[in-house]
Scaffold this motif. Structure first.
Motif, short mmCIF file in Angstrom:
data_model
loop_
_atom_site.label_atom_id
_atom_site.label_comp_id
_atom_site.label_asym_id
_atom_site.label_seq_id
_atom_site.Cartn_x
_atom_site.Cartn_y
_atom_site.Cartn_z
N GLY A 109 0.81 -1.20 0.00
CA GLY A 109 0.00 0.00 0.00
C GLY A 109 0.84 1.24 0.00
N LEU A 166 -0.99 8.52 1.97
CA LEU A 166 -2.38 8.08 2.02
C LEU A 166 -3.28 9.23 2.43
CD1 LEU A 166 -3.64 5.32 1.45
CD2 LEU A 166 -3.69 4.91 3.92
N TRP A 205 -3.51 11.63 -0.53
CA TRP A 205 -4.34 11.02 -1.59
C TRP A 205 -5.82 11.11 -1.20
CZ3 TRP A 205 -5.73 9.85 -6.12
CH2 TRP A 205 -6.47 8.72 -6.47
N THR A 206 -6.12 10.87 0.07
CA THR A 206 -7.51 10.96 0.55
C THR A 206 -8.02 12.39 0.42
OG1 THR A 206 -7.12 9.15 2.12
CG2 THR A 206 -9.03 10.56 2.51
N VAL A 213 -10.30 4.47 2.68
CA VAL A 213 -9.68 5.01 1.47
C VAL A 213 -10.31 4.38 0.23
CG1 VAL A 213 -7.55 5.27 0.16
CG2 VAL A 213 -7.53 5.52 2.65
N ALA A 214 -10.44 3.05 0.25
CA ALA A 214 -11.06 2.36 -0.89
C ALA A 214 -12.50 2.80 -1.08
CB ALA A 214 -11.00 0.84 -0.66
N GLU A 245 -12.34 5.97 -2.97
CA GLU A 245 -11.91 5.67 -4.34
C GLU A 245 -13.07 5.12 -5.16
OE1 GLU A 245 -7.19 4.55 -3.66
OE2 GLU A 245 -8.73 2.99 -3.44
N ASP A 291 -6.38 -1.84 0.94
CA ASP A 291 -6.76 -0.56 1.54
C ASP A 291 -6.97 0.50 0.48
OD1 ASP A 291 -6.48 -1.84 3.92
OD2 ASP A 291 -4.58 -0.89 4.47
N SER A 292 -6.30 0.32 -0.67
CA SER A 292 -6.39 1.31 -1.75
C SER A 292 -6.52 0.58 -3.08
CB SER A 292 -5.16 2.22 -1.77
OG SER A 292 -5.16 3.04 -2.91
#
Length: 839
Positions: A23, A29, A32-33, A232-233, A236, A268-269
């Motif tokens: 990840g 992270l 990105w979030t 996070v996913a 996404e 997770d992503s």
């Protein structure tokens, strides 16, 4: 000197992103979030998407949601299949004996059943709790069960009237769950069971907030929840769904629900997930959704890191805004691998041309092909063509020489026209970049010269054209049951694909319409007028719409059979009015595409075990037919040749093909020099004179050079032959002329002329003309009848093999004359000879 800096450089430095195994680092992270949150639309799909509960409940009236009402008239339930049945009605239909149409019209579902997961309220008046057993809530149901132990015969209705309502139960702690809490932990029965499984070792503590956050409520066919995904996913997936929605792609709650189930707990992503973390082998639409979601997020992550989408070795055409074949930006995941091009400048001009001109997907792939060919040519030159400023005229010569011998992708020979088109396509890319100022540093010697052309190849006079022999079509007909095997088409079942493929093939074969004209037929394409069936179609190429073509009853039955199958298909949005649905589901492509027909026909032809041509090998057996000649457009040529071989006049055939010019019709069918000579050799021995006596020609050359073809036979009168049939003093009275040399190939024309003469005589009698006119017509009728009778007796006297040979030769010669226009004088009748032509 290098290429202009205006061209986007490949592989720009990526922003430093600390990666960790499996990840992203925590800091990246978080960034990105935050990047995703800024780009997620907060008010997306109001009334359907609930951000707090992370729950999507599809609106059946929203065109972008794949949720529909059950097609049973009396049912209110939902289904994921357009014009389909809900699960309960589907079960009732399978167990019943009614046909589908009758079932949809007459079936009345159980009014007390649960619809879309909504439980009815308790029967006790005023009790707001959900019913569980006997139409009672859990509390009243338990009380009723105790009372039944004391009084087993007590009636439920009377018992209900004596009860008092309970206050509302607290809602289940799981966000979005519609059921009342029943267990001690504040969970409904469903989530209570899940929590027990999660604490199988006997622990009975209250569920944690982390566990509750990842639980999906009970979902119906129109719902999905993103709660099971990692936070996070979850963001996404929501971002990817919004991107698909913006492009006009439908949201299928059932497919999203299954994708979430398979992604939960695996990564997770999604953006940085590996191939092992992305499940495959699921349902086709679920696999496709996961792949596209990963592609959308991977591209978004590149933008987050500052990577230009044009700077990758493998381009994503959708990201570059490339157009689809039917207009609009493509929505398919199409990649263009540039790793086969070693020259950096050559890659750059291709990428720049694609990014700035927004070509179609086909043009983009063609651009890659020509640039790969140019790259291979330059690889063999000194320095490999790496420096654009060092390129010379000799390098361009080498490029052009490569295109002169360029084969097809399968290694077979390519026509000069195709090779010339590909070379021109490269010059198109090169010229655009020069004009746009992207190649200011390129050598002026590397440019196109007037000598850089690919000459057209001479046409082989023995080329039989593109029409398929009737014997081959007969063999194809014997294998119609295999049409559509191994072909997928949207959500259609193999049986439905077969039915569609068979109807498409039979329409191609029987109507001679272009593939796109078949693909664009409407559901109301049949018309019955004066006892005849007509096919309604659009000739977009000729800009003539709503054309009519007379068709046979068997073709009508083929269309009707397909319409019955089509009734049970989940049709994509916008395709309701078209006969054949597309494979995609985006609302923009509304009907089958020609490029979807070609693979069906080719795969079917390739799978036929044995397919023989009309030619014989040295062993006396028929040789295999070249299957590459079987493609959709070939059936249009076959349709034309079928009528031409039957002696149909060219103006009639022109009307059938819907051509503006007869010259266009003539190009659709040809007789090779070899076949024509063979037919002449057969027919020259069967010519007779006006008295019916045998008058064979000495040779094939004599048949063609010492006679001229006229509507009712050959003429050997020297001055008329020299004038090409335009110097006969006794026009239309060939049967009385000593130079008249008919043969069996003219028999249909003679019989047609006799019928016209009889009609002329009837008209002359009605007009009360002088007797000599009527007598002249009687004499002509008698003379031509004698000629026709002679031809008939000549054919009857032949053996079966000889008669077949003569009939085949006659068809060939009639076709030659039709192509040359000799049948036109017959079709126009006597008034048509005023231009000086003669019989």
């Amino acid at each position: 000197m290098t290429v202009s800096s205006n061209v986007v450089p490949l592989h720009p430095p990526r922003r430093g992103a600390d990666r960790v195994a499996g990840g992203l680092a925590s800091k990246v992270l978080d960034q990105w979030t935050a990047w995703l949150r800024e780009r997620i639309e907060p008010g997306w799909r109001q009334g359907e998407w609930g951000d707090q509960a992370r729950l999507f409940s599809g609106d059946v009236d929203h065109a972008g949601t794949a949720v529909y009402r059950c097609d049973v008239a009396a049912c209110e339930a939902l289904t994921r299949v357009r014009r389909g049945l809900c699960a309960t009605c589907e079960k009732a239909h399978r167990t019943g004996g009614l046909g589908l149409k009758e079932f949809k019209a007459t079936h009345v579902p159980d009014r007390n059943r649960v619809i879309d997961g909504e439980r009815a309220e308790c029967q006790v008046q005023g009790c707001p709790r959900d019913s569980v057993l006997w139409g009672l809530c859990n509390a009243h149901g338990s009380l009723r069960q105790k009372d039944l132990q004391r009084d087993p015969g007590g009636e439920l209705k009377a018992w209900v009237e004596r009860q008092t309502p309970y206050p509302p139960s607290p809602a289940c702690l799981v966000a979005g769950c519609r059921y009342d809490a029943r267990a001690t932990w504040g969970l409904c029965g469903i989530h209570g069971s899940r929590w027990k499984k999660a604490t199988a070792q006997g622990r009975r503590q209250a569920p944690s907030a982390a566990w509750l956050e990842r639980q999906a409520p009970f979902l119906n066919v129109h719902q999905f929840s993103l709660a099971p995904l990692h936070p996070v996913a979850r963001l996404e997936m929501l971002y990817a769904l919004q991107q698909r929605d913006t492009r006009g792609q439908k949201i299928d709650p059932a497919a999203v629900r299954q994708a979430v189930t398979h992604l939960a707990g695996k990564t997770d992503s999604i953006a940085t997930a590996t191939g092992e973390q992305l499940p495959v082998g699921l349902q086709a639409n679920v696999d496709a959704l996961i792949r596209e979601t990963h592609r959308i997020l991977r591209l978004a992550f590149d933008r987050f890191e500052g990577v230009d989408p044009r700077a990758r070795d493998v381009l994503d055409l959708a990201e570059l805004g490339v157009k689809s074949l039917r207009g609009g930006t493509t929505q398919r995941s199409l990649s263009l691998d540039l790793t086969g091009i070693r020259q950096l400048w050559l890659r750059q001009i291709l990428v720049t041309w694609i990014a700035e001109t927004k070509p179609t997907t086909t043009e983009a792939r063609r651009g890659l092909r020509v640039c790969e060919a140019v790259g291979r040519a330059l690889d063999l030159r000194p320095e490999g063509g790496m420096d654009p400023s060092a390129l010379a005229f000799a390098d361009m010569n080498a490029v052009v020489d490569t295109f002169r011998v360029l084969p097809k992708l399968d290694g077979k020979a390519m026509s000069s026209k195709q090779r010339g088109a590909l070379l021109s396509f490269f010059f198109k890319i090169l010229d655009y970049n020069r004009a746009a100022g992207h190649l200011d540093g390129m050598s002026a010697g590397f440019t196109r010269h007037s000598s850089h052309v690919i000459k057209a190849e001479e046409v082989d006079e023995d080329d039989f054209g593109k029409a398929l022999p009737e014997s081959v079509i007969d063999q194809l007909d014997d294998h119609r049951d295999a049409l559509g095997e191994g072909v997928s088409h949207g959500k259609m079942t193999p049986e439905q694909v077969h039915a569609m493929a068979r109807t498409v093939y039979e329409l191609l074969r029987d109507t001679g319409r272009r593939p796109y004209e078949i693909a664009e037929l409407r559901t109301k394409c049949l018309e019955h007028v004066d006892g005849e069936w007509l096919l309604i179609w659009d000739n977009r190429k000729g800009r003539r719409l709503n054309r009519r073509l007379e068709i046979e009853l068997q073709t009508v039955e083929s269309i009707r059979a397909w319409l019955d199958v089509r009734e049970g298909i989940d049709l994509p949005t916008g395709s309701e009015d078209f006969l054949f649905p597309p494979a995609g589901e985006n609302g923009k492509i509304r009907h089958l595409l020609p490029e979807q027909i070609a693979p069906i026909i080719r795969q079917w032809a390739d799978n036929i075990p044995v397919l023989l041509s009309e030619e014989f090998g040295r062993d006396g057996n028929r040789v295999p037919f070249d299957r590459s000649l079987i493609y959709p457009y070939a059936f249009r040529h076959s349709f034309c040749q079928r009528y031409a071989d039957a002696g149909v006049r060219i103006e009639v055939l022109q009307d059938l093909m819907d051509h503006k010019s007869a010259q266009t019709t003539q190009r659709y069918y040809r007789i090779s020099h070899k076949r024509k000579r063979e037919a002449v050799n057969v027919m020259r021995l069967r010519t007779v004179d006006r008295k019916g006596r045998s008058a064979p020609m000495a040779s094939a050359t004599a048949y063609e050079s010492r006679a001229v073809a006229v509507p009712f036979g050959n003429c050997t009168e020297p001055s008329n032959v020299k004038a090409g049939g335009k110097s006969c003093p006794i026009r239309f009275q060939c049967a009385a002329c000593p130079f008249y040399r008919p043969d069996p190939s003219y028999l249909p024309a003679i019989e047609d002329h006799i019928r016209r003469l009889k009609a002329d005589k009837e008209m002359a009698v009605m007009m009360e003309v002088d007797e000599f006119v009527v007598k002249n017509l009687d004499h002509q009728i008698a003379a031509f009848k004698g000629t026709a009778a002679t031809m008939g007796k000549l054919l009857e006297a032949m053996g079966p093999d000889e008669r077949t040979e003569v009939e085949e030769a006659s068809a060939v010669l009639r076709k030659v004359r039709a192509a040359q226009g000799h049948s036109r004088a017959v079709s126009l009748g006597m008034p048509g000879m005023r231009d000086g032509s003669t019989a």
